[in-house]
Motif scaffolding. Sequence first.
Motif, mmCIF file in Angstrom:
data_model
loop_
_atom_site.group_PDB
_atom_site.id
_atom_site.type_symbol
_atom_site.label_atom_id
_atom_site.label_comp_id
_atom_site.label_asym_id
_atom_site.label_seq_id
_atom_site.Cartn_x
_atom_site.Cartn_y
_atom_site.Cartn_z
ATOM 1 N N UNK A 89 -12.484 -4.348 -14.856
ATOM 2 C CA UNK A 89 -11.610 -3.533 -14.032
ATOM 3 C C UNK A 89 -11.736 -4.031 -12.602
ATOM 4 N N UNK A 90 -10.623 -4.305 -11.979
ATOM 5 C CA UNK A 90 -10.605 -4.729 -10.585
ATOM 6 C C UNK A 90 -10.704 -3.484 -9.707
ATOM 7 N N UNK A 91 -11.424 -3.606 -8.605
ATOM 8 C CA UNK A 91 -11.582 -2.465 -7.696
ATOM 9 C C UNK A 91 -10.238 -1.915 -7.227
ATOM 10 N N UNK A 92 -9.255 -2.784 -7.054
ATOM 11 C CA UNK A 92 -7.944 -2.326 -6.576
ATOM 12 C C UNK A 92 -7.237 -1.429 -7.590
ATOM 13 N N UNK A 93 -7.639 -1.510 -8.864
ATOM 14 C CA UNK A 93 -7.055 -0.629 -9.871
ATOM 15 C C UNK A 93 -7.443 0.832 -9.637
ATOM 16 N N UNK A 94 -8.463 1.065 -8.824
ATOM 17 C CA UNK A 94 -8.893 2.430 -8.517
ATOM 18 C C UNK A 94 -8.104 3.032 -7.357
ATOM 19 N N UNK A 95 -7.219 2.237 -6.769
ATOM 20 C CA UNK A 95 -6.385 2.706 -5.654
ATOM 21 C C UNK A 95 -4.957 2.914 -6.140
ATOM 22 N N UNK A 96 -4.301 3.980 -5.697
ATOM 23 C CA UNK A 96 -2.884 4.130 -6.033
ATOM 24 C C UNK A 96 -2.072 3.023 -5.353
ATOM 25 N N UNK A 97 -0.903 2.787 -5.872
ATOM 26 C CA UNK A 97 -0.040 1.709 -5.371
ATOM 27 C C UNK A 97 0.197 1.800 -3.860
ATOM 28 N N UNK A 98 0.399 3.001 -3.337
ATOM 29 C CA UNK A 98 0.664 3.124 -1.888
ATOM 30 C C UNK A 98 -0.538 2.666 -1.050
ATOM 31 N N UNK A 99 -1.743 2.888 -1.551
ATOM 32 C CA UNK A 99 -2.930 2.403 -0.839
ATOM 33 C C UNK A 99 -3.020 0.882 -0.904
ATOM 34 N N UNK A 100 -2.697 0.313 -2.066
ATOM 35 C CA UNK A 100 -2.726 -1.154 -2.177
ATOM 36 C C UNK A 100 -1.713 -1.782 -1.236
ATOM 37 N N UNK A 101 -0.544 -1.165 -1.125
ATOM 38 C CA UNK A 101 0.477 -1.681 -0.207
ATOM 39 C C UNK A 101 0.015 -1.564 1.246
ATOM 40 N N UNK A 102 -0.645 -0.458 1.575
ATOM 41 C CA UNK A 102 -1.153 -0.273 2.941
ATOM 42 C C UNK A 102 -2.196 -1.334 3.284
ATOM 43 N N UNK A 103 -2.992 -1.735 2.313
ATOM 44 C CA UNK A 103 -3.994 -2.783 2.556
ATOM 45 C C UNK A 103 -3.342 -4.113 2.916
ATOM 46 N N UNK A 104 -2.167 -4.354 2.381
ATOM 47 C CA UNK A 104 -1.461 -5.610 2.669
ATOM 48 C C UNK A 104 -1.069 -5.716 4.147
ATOM 49 N N UNK A 105 -1.000 -4.578 4.830
ATOM 50 C CA UNK A 105 -0.581 -4.560 6.238
ATOM 51 C C UNK A 105 -1.720 -4.185 7.184
ATOM 52 N N UNK A 106 -2.943 -4.382 6.709
ATOM 53 C CA UNK A 106 -4.125 -4.046 7.513
ATOM 54 C C UNK A 106 -4.343 -5.072 8.616
ATOM 55 N N UNK A 138 -8.980 2.338 12.759
ATOM 56 C CA UNK A 138 -8.505 1.733 11.516
ATOM 57 C C UNK A 138 -7.459 2.611 10.830
ATOM 58 N N UNK A 139 -6.597 2.001 10.022
ATOM 59 C CA UNK A 139 -5.578 2.766 9.293
ATOM 60 C C UNK A 139 -6.193 3.768 8.323
ATOM 61 N N UNK A 140 -5.421 4.791 8.028
ATOM 62 C CA UNK A 140 -5.861 5.879 7.158
ATOM 63 C C UNK A 140 -6.306 5.401 5.770
ATOM 64 N N UNK A 141 -5.737 4.299 5.283
ATOM 65 C CA UNK A 141 -6.093 3.806 3.952
ATOM 66 C C UNK A 141 -7.590 3.498 3.855
#
Length: 179
Positions: free
Chosen positions: A24-41, A68-71
């Motif tokens: 299991x990848x750690x990113x699988x524990x984040x909802x899609x909106x959080x993963x998208x927010x990480x892309x713009x960190x 830092x961003x809320x994510x």
Amino acid sequence: MRKWLVFLLLLSAAWVHAEELPETDWLELMPEEDRQALMHMPEIIHNGPELAGTFTSKEGLKQQDKTLPEVMYSSKTVPWMDGKTIRIGGYPVPLETDDKGRSIEFFLVPYPGACIHVPPPPPNQLLLVRYPKGIELDDIYAPLWVSGVLHIEPISNDLAEAVYALDAKGVREVREEDL
């Protein structure tokens, strides 16, 4: 003789199946909106006082950088992961030991040194691992494989906040042949 052969084949198949539990990848524990927010960190620079060994915060994994961003502080979970059997790799942050000094409860974090670096992983990137069998943790910088049943379970203690707990069935150090 035939019964023994069937038994050995079944035992072998069960062992192979247990070994083949996908990572299991750690990113699988984040909802899609959080993963998208990480892309713009923005880039996170680790050149604060902890780098020089002078970091004195007692907040541990709860320390926060308000710029830092809320994510980076997200407690959002992925509902379908609740109750799923997973295998995930990470680094231990010991919490509780048994009478033989084996760790029976620890946080698992996605990168080494998470307990001293700013920023810490968000709560949805921390796992509270319960492992009654215990494991000797000689080196907290040695990565572990942890497998077991994942639960959505908000946890808050003096060190950190997490939103997932893992009832571990197996814990072992990652070996060179795993890579």
